[in-house]
Each structure stands twice: as structure tokens, then as C-alpha cells.
Write an enzyme that holds these catalytic residues in place. Structure first.
Site, mmCIF file in Angstrom:
data_model
loop_
_atom_site.group_PDB
_atom_site.id
_atom_site.type_symbol
_atom_site.label_atom_id
_atom_site.label_comp_id
_atom_site.label_asym_id
_atom_site.label_seq_id
_atom_site.Cartn_x
_atom_site.Cartn_y
_atom_site.Cartn_z
ATOM 1 N N HIS A 63 0.800 -1.227 0.000
ATOM 2 C CA HIS A 63 0.000 0.000 0.000
ATOM 3 C C HIS A 63 0.834 1.280 0.000
ATOM 4 O O HIS A 63 0.394 2.311 -0.486
ATOM 5 C CB HIS A 63 -0.998 0.010 1.176
ATOM 6 N N ASP A 64 2.065 1.219 0.518
ATOM 7 C CA ASP A 64 2.926 2.406 0.530
ATOM 8 C C ASP A 64 4.051 2.329 -0.493
ATOM 9 O O ASP A 64 5.046 3.052 -0.381
ATOM 10 C CB ASP A 64 3.516 2.611 1.929
ATOM 11 N N LYS A 67 5.703 5.425 -1.997
ATOM 12 C CA LYS A 67 6.622 6.271 -1.219
ATOM 13 C C LYS A 67 8.063 6.152 -1.699
ATOM 14 O O LYS A 67 8.900 6.989 -1.339
ATOM 15 C CB LYS A 67 6.519 5.934 0.273
ATOM 16 N N HIS A 92 1.571 9.390 -3.216
ATOM 17 C CA HIS A 92 2.064 8.014 -3.123
ATOM 18 C C HIS A 92 0.974 6.967 -3.385
ATOM 19 O O HIS A 92 1.265 5.889 -3.905
ATOM 20 C CB HIS A 92 2.729 7.758 -1.761
ATOM 21 N N HIS A 118 -6.757 3.570 -0.525
ATOM 22 C CA HIS A 118 -6.617 3.288 0.913
ATOM 23 C C HIS A 118 -6.560 4.538 1.779
ATOM 24 O O HIS A 118 -6.636 4.444 2.998
ATOM 25 C CB HIS A 118 -5.405 2.378 1.188
ATOM 26 N N HIS A 119 -6.472 5.728 1.155
ATOM 27 C CA HIS A 119 -6.518 6.987 1.920
ATOM 28 C C HIS A 119 -7.800 7.776 1.654
ATOM 29 O O HIS A 119 -7.878 8.960 1.993
ATOM 30 C CB HIS A 119 -5.299 7.861 1.611
ATOM 31 N N ASP A 147 -3.993 0.644 8.702
ATOM 32 C CA ASP A 147 -2.960 1.651 8.461
ATOM 33 C C ASP A 147 -3.047 2.773 9.494
ATOM 34 O O ASP A 147 -2.025 3.237 10.019
ATOM 35 C CB ASP A 147 -3.130 2.207 7.043
#
Length: 199
Positions: A63-64, A67, A92, A118-119, A147
Site C-alpha cells: 500500500h505504501d 513512497k 504516493h 486506501h486513503h 494503516d
């Protein structure tokens, strides 16, 4: 001579992407592993199909990923980000989704969709697309809870770790606005059952 069993191409690619995260920032990789573990137990507790659990695990692990494209001055900044830096950091989710979508991972398109969102927040204030409520994929809402807990409770560059009780208090205050109340209830049931979130 017996040949060693080779890892499927999809597994090789996912492993390579995880190694890319680790090389860029080991803390991010460890965070992704914890989010994967917590997301998985939430998903299983919600009786997801095995195929959905696979997608959830892969999306949580990566998920990251985006970044790795964030400049050092922002990713490793020892204080809170300013508005311009935060705008860069927010890229990201979409960039990670783009990388996964073009990979050879099994169900790459679906995993990429979950990563992209996811954000997102239930009230539409999230990013990158401002989705609301049930328009946010369920698996993204699960990762959002996992998260959030890990991000709040773990030590950061610019702040110390937050206690478990305080992390839950913050998350409850975000229920219905940022976080899905149903997923949050399952999360609380999981941790109240003795599940060690920090293992």
C-alpha cells in the site's frame, strides 16, 4: 537431478516490489508488513472469500509502494510536513497503484485499485479521488483502519509512539468520517480477543 520448484512470476514480482520498499526505507517496509498482518485478520474476521483475502494481503503489503518516489527531504523529514510537502506525499497512493497496475502480479488491476483508495475517507475528504462511503472499496476501508492504527501507535520521525488506548480513542473519533464504523468494530473485536497487533 531434481529441479527446485520456482516461485511463480507473480510472487517474484511482489517480492521484488517489497524489496524495493525495504531498500528505500526499512521502516516503511516493516509498517507495510504490520498493516498486512492486521488487515488479514480483519478480513478473515469479516468472512471474506479466499480470493478477496489474497487481494487484501497483496494490497496491504504494497500500500505504501508509491513512497519510493517521494524525495528524501519529505519522506525522512524530522518534523511535520508543510502544505506543499504534504501535497507531494499524498501522491504516493496513486503512484503506487500505477506501479502495481503495470506489474505481473496476479490480479494486479484489482490490487492497484485497493492501493489507490486506501486513503479515501468515508465523508469524501480523503484522496486521491474524494470517494465517499460505500463507493470506497471494502478492502481499501479495511487497510485504512489497519494503516491508521499502525501510523498512530508507532513511533514517527517527528513524534513518539502513542499508547494503544489513545490510538483507539483517536480512531473512534474518526469513525463515520474517516474510518468505516463496521470495519472499526471488527478491528476492536480482534484486538480485544487478545490478538497481538505489534508482533
Amino acid at each position: 537431478m531434481r529441479k527446485e520448484k520456482q516461485q511463480p512470476m507473480a510472487g517474484v514480482v511482489e517480492t521484488a516490489l517489497m524489496l524495493a520498499i525495504e531498500k528505500r526505507d526499512r521502516n516503511t517496509k516493516v509498517h507495510c508488513e504490520r498493516v498486512k498482518r492486521l488487515s488479514t485478520i480483519i478480513g478473515i474476521s469479516m468472512n471474506l472469500e479466499n480470493s478477496d483475502v489474497y487481494v487484501l494481503q497483496s494490497a496491504a503489503a504494497l500500500h505504501d509502494l508509491g513512497k519510493i518516489n517521494i524525495p528524501d527531504s519529505i519522506l525522512f523529514k524530522p518534523s511535520q510536513l508543510d502544505q506543499s510537502e504534504w501535497t507531494t506525499m499524498r501522491t504516493h497512493a496513486a503512484s503506487g497503484a500505477e506501479m502495481v497496475a503495470t506489474s505481473k502480479i496476479e490480479q494486479a488491476e484489482m490490487i492497484a485499485k485497493i492501493i489507490r483508495h486506501h486513503h479515501e475517507h468515508l465523508d469524501g475528504s480523503g484522496y486521491p479521488d474524494g470517494l465517499k462511503g460505500k463507493n470506497i472499496p471494502l478492502l481499501s476501508r479495511i487497510i485504512s483502519v489497519a494503516d491508521s492504527y499502525d501510523a498512530i501507535s508507532m513511533h514517527r520521525h517527528y513524534s513518539g509512539a502513542t499508547s494503544h488506548a489513545r490510538a483507539l480513542e483517536i480512531m473512534r473519533s474518526e469513525s463515520g468520517t474517516k474510518l468505516d464504523p463496521e470495519v472499526l468494530d471488527v478491528f476492536e473485536d480482534v484486538i480485544n480477543s487478545g490478538f497481538n497487533v505489534h508482533t
